[in-house]
Structures are given as C-alpha cells and as structure tokens.
Design a protein around this motif. Structure first.
Motif, short mmCIF file in Angstrom:
data_model
loop_
_atom_site.label_atom_id
_atom_site.label_comp_id
_atom_site.label_asym_id
_atom_site.label_seq_id
_atom_site.Cartn_x
_atom_site.Cartn_y
_atom_site.Cartn_z
N TRP A 89 -8.74 19.39 -27.72
CA TRP A 89 -8.24 19.49 -26.52
C TRP A 89 -6.75 19.05 -26.74
O TRP A 89 -6.25 18.70 -27.98
CB TRP A 89 -8.51 18.27 -25.65
N LEU A 90 -5.76 19.35 -25.70
CA LEU A 90 -4.24 19.33 -25.94
C LEU A 90 -3.88 17.88 -26.06
O LEU A 90 -4.28 16.99 -25.10
CB LEU A 90 -3.63 19.91 -24.86
N THR A 91 -2.97 17.58 -27.17
CA THR A 91 -2.34 16.05 -26.82
C THR A 91 -1.31 16.15 -25.96
O THR A 91 -0.76 17.22 -25.45
CB THR A 91 -1.96 15.67 -28.39
N ASP A 92 -0.57 14.88 -25.48
CA ASP A 92 0.61 15.02 -24.58
C ASP A 92 1.62 16.15 -25.29
O ASP A 92 2.31 16.57 -24.77
CB ASP A 92 1.04 13.58 -24.49
N ALA A 93 1.79 15.65 -26.64
CA ALA A 93 2.94 16.55 -27.45
C ALA A 93 2.39 18.18 -27.43
O ALA A 93 3.44 18.71 -26.91
CB ALA A 93 2.94 16.13 -28.94
N GLY A 94 1.19 18.48 -27.38
CA GLY A 94 0.71 19.89 -27.10
C GLY A 94 1.19 20.39 -25.64
O GLY A 94 1.78 21.58 -25.66
N LEU A 95 0.78 19.61 -24.56
CA LEU A 95 1.21 19.87 -23.25
C LEU A 95 2.73 19.95 -23.28
O LEU A 95 3.31 21.04 -22.69
CB LEU A 95 0.62 18.91 -22.55
N ALA A 96 3.49 18.99 -23.87
CA ALA A 96 5.00 19.19 -23.54
C ALA A 96 5.41 20.46 -24.42
O ALA A 96 6.29 21.20 -23.79
CB ALA A 96 5.50 17.96 -24.27
N ARG A 97 4.87 20.81 -25.53
CA ARG A 97 5.26 21.96 -26.45
C ARG A 97 5.07 23.27 -25.52
O ARG A 97 5.88 24.06 -25.60
CB ARG A 97 4.59 21.94 -27.76
N LEU A 98 3.72 23.50 -25.17
CA LEU A 98 3.37 24.49 -24.24
C LEU A 98 4.33 24.56 -23.17
O LEU A 98 4.82 25.56 -22.69
CB LEU A 98 2.08 24.23 -23.66
N ARG A 99 4.60 23.67 -22.38
CA ARG A 99 5.85 23.50 -21.21
C ARG A 99 7.18 23.93 -21.74
O ARG A 99 7.80 24.96 -21.08
CB ARG A 99 5.74 22.33 -20.63
N GLN A 100 7.60 23.46 -22.97
CA GLN A 100 8.77 23.78 -23.19
C GLN A 100 8.81 25.16 -23.83
O GLN A 100 9.84 25.98 -23.28
CB GLN A 100 8.94 23.03 -24.50
N ASP A 101 7.78 25.89 -24.29
CA ASP A 101 7.73 27.34 -24.84
C ASP A 101 7.88 28.03 -23.66
O ASP A 101 8.21 29.24 -23.85
CB ASP A 101 6.54 27.38 -25.67
N SER A 102 7.30 27.63 -22.39
CA SER A 102 7.11 28.66 -21.02
C SER A 102 8.39 28.47 -20.47
O SER A 102 8.76 29.33 -19.34
CB SER A 102 6.01 28.22 -20.50
N ASP A 103 9.46 27.32 -20.61
CA ASP A 103 10.71 27.33 -19.95
C ASP A 103 11.44 28.59 -19.87
O ASP A 103 11.59 29.20 -21.27
CB ASP A 103 11.28 26.09 -20.36
N VAL A 104 12.04 28.99 -18.74
CA VAL A 104 13.05 30.05 -18.98
C VAL A 104 14.29 29.83 -18.51
O VAL A 104 15.26 30.22 -19.61
CB VAL A 104 12.66 31.13 -17.84
N LEU A 105 14.71 28.45 -18.24
CA LEU A 105 15.80 27.76 -18.05
C LEU A 105 16.09 26.68 -19.14
O LEU A 105 15.42 25.95 -19.22
CB LEU A 105 15.86 27.22 -16.59
N ASP A 106 17.05 26.52 -19.51
CA ASP A 106 17.62 25.46 -20.19
C ASP A 106 17.78 24.36 -19.34
O ASP A 106 18.39 23.92 -18.57
CB ASP A 106 18.89 25.56 -21.09
N ARG A 107 16.70 23.16 -19.61
CA ARG A 107 16.58 21.98 -18.78
C ARG A 107 17.92 21.04 -18.68
O ARG A 107 18.16 20.64 -17.94
CB ARG A 107 15.40 21.07 -19.05
N ALA A 108 18.44 21.07 -20.19
CA ALA A 108 19.68 20.28 -20.26
C ALA A 108 20.76 20.73 -19.42
O ALA A 108 21.49 20.13 -18.68
CB ALA A 108 20.02 20.23 -21.57
#
Length: 142
Positions: A89-108
C-alpha cells in the motif's frame, strides 16, 4: 470581444504563468509511476495481484515495490483477512509523490498569486472553474 474569446485568450496566459518548469517531475520511472498509480486506484493488494493487473512478471513488480518501499513510498502490511498474505500500500509520502508527479501547475507560483487576491476573488475563481468543468461534463452525458 465575447466572453468565449476573452476566456480563450486568458487561458494560455494563465497556463504560461503557472505551468511547472522543473522538467522531469518527481524522478519516478514509468514503471514506478505505474505501480503507484495502480495502487492508488485499487487499494492495498498483493504483489502477485499487482503483477497480474499490470501484466508484468511478479519478480519485476516485486523489485519495483522493494525500491519504492526503500524510498518510503510503499509499505507492506499483513492482510487482515488472511495473515499469511502481505499487501502492498501507498504511504502518505507515496500519495504525496504521486500527486506531485501529476501536477501540471507549479503550486508555489499559484499560491503566491492567490495570496495577492482577496478571499472573495479567490473563491469566485475556484467556483467559476468548477462550474465551467461541470457544464462541460453535462454536455458529455447522454
């Protein structure tokens, strides 16, 4: 200029202002991304199940899982229904990395710009985008 023309003229400017410029996203290989993405959709499963779903050899998926586990992105846990089986199963870090990887926009960049807007304008912007997407989806439905 019509509202359609105004939106279509503004959209590329918004994309250019906020798109990610960091090149390679999170450093995930395509195989690692596939495993993380599959787990995010399936929930905890065994390595054997993952290998069948991904149509890859169990040894290959096992190696990918071990690497991802070593990076803290996945964890193994006993199956509560059958303690002989181990689920991945995904850890919280895994979920965050997956979300970050799929981001199209620069959140900052988006956060900096949104911080310069008042609450009403921010809410209106978000609500308007949701309404526009919902209107497009209504057309797609029979």
């Amino acid at each position: 200029m019509s509202e359609v023309d105004a939106f279509c003229a503004a959209f590329p400017k918004a994309y250019l202002a906020f798109h990610r410029r960091d090149g390679r996203r999170s450093g995930l290989t395509n195989a690692s991304r596939a495993v993380l993405t599959h787990l995010a959709g399936s929930g905890p499963i065994t390595i054997g199940e993952a290998s069948r779903h991904l149509d890859r050899a169990q040894s290959v998926v096992s190696e990918i899982v071990s690497q991802l586990e070593g990076h803290g992105l996945l964890e193994r846990e006993p199956d509560p229904a059958d303690r002989r089986r181990t689920l991945v199963w995904l850890t919280d870090a895994g979920l965050a990395r997956l979300r970050q990887d799929s981001d199209v926009l620069d959140r900052a960049l988006v956060a900096e710009a949104m911080d310069r807007l008042d609450t009403t304008t921010r809410r209106g912007l978000i609500d308007g985008l949701h309404a526009l997407v919902a209107a497009a989806r209504r057309k797609e439905q029979p």
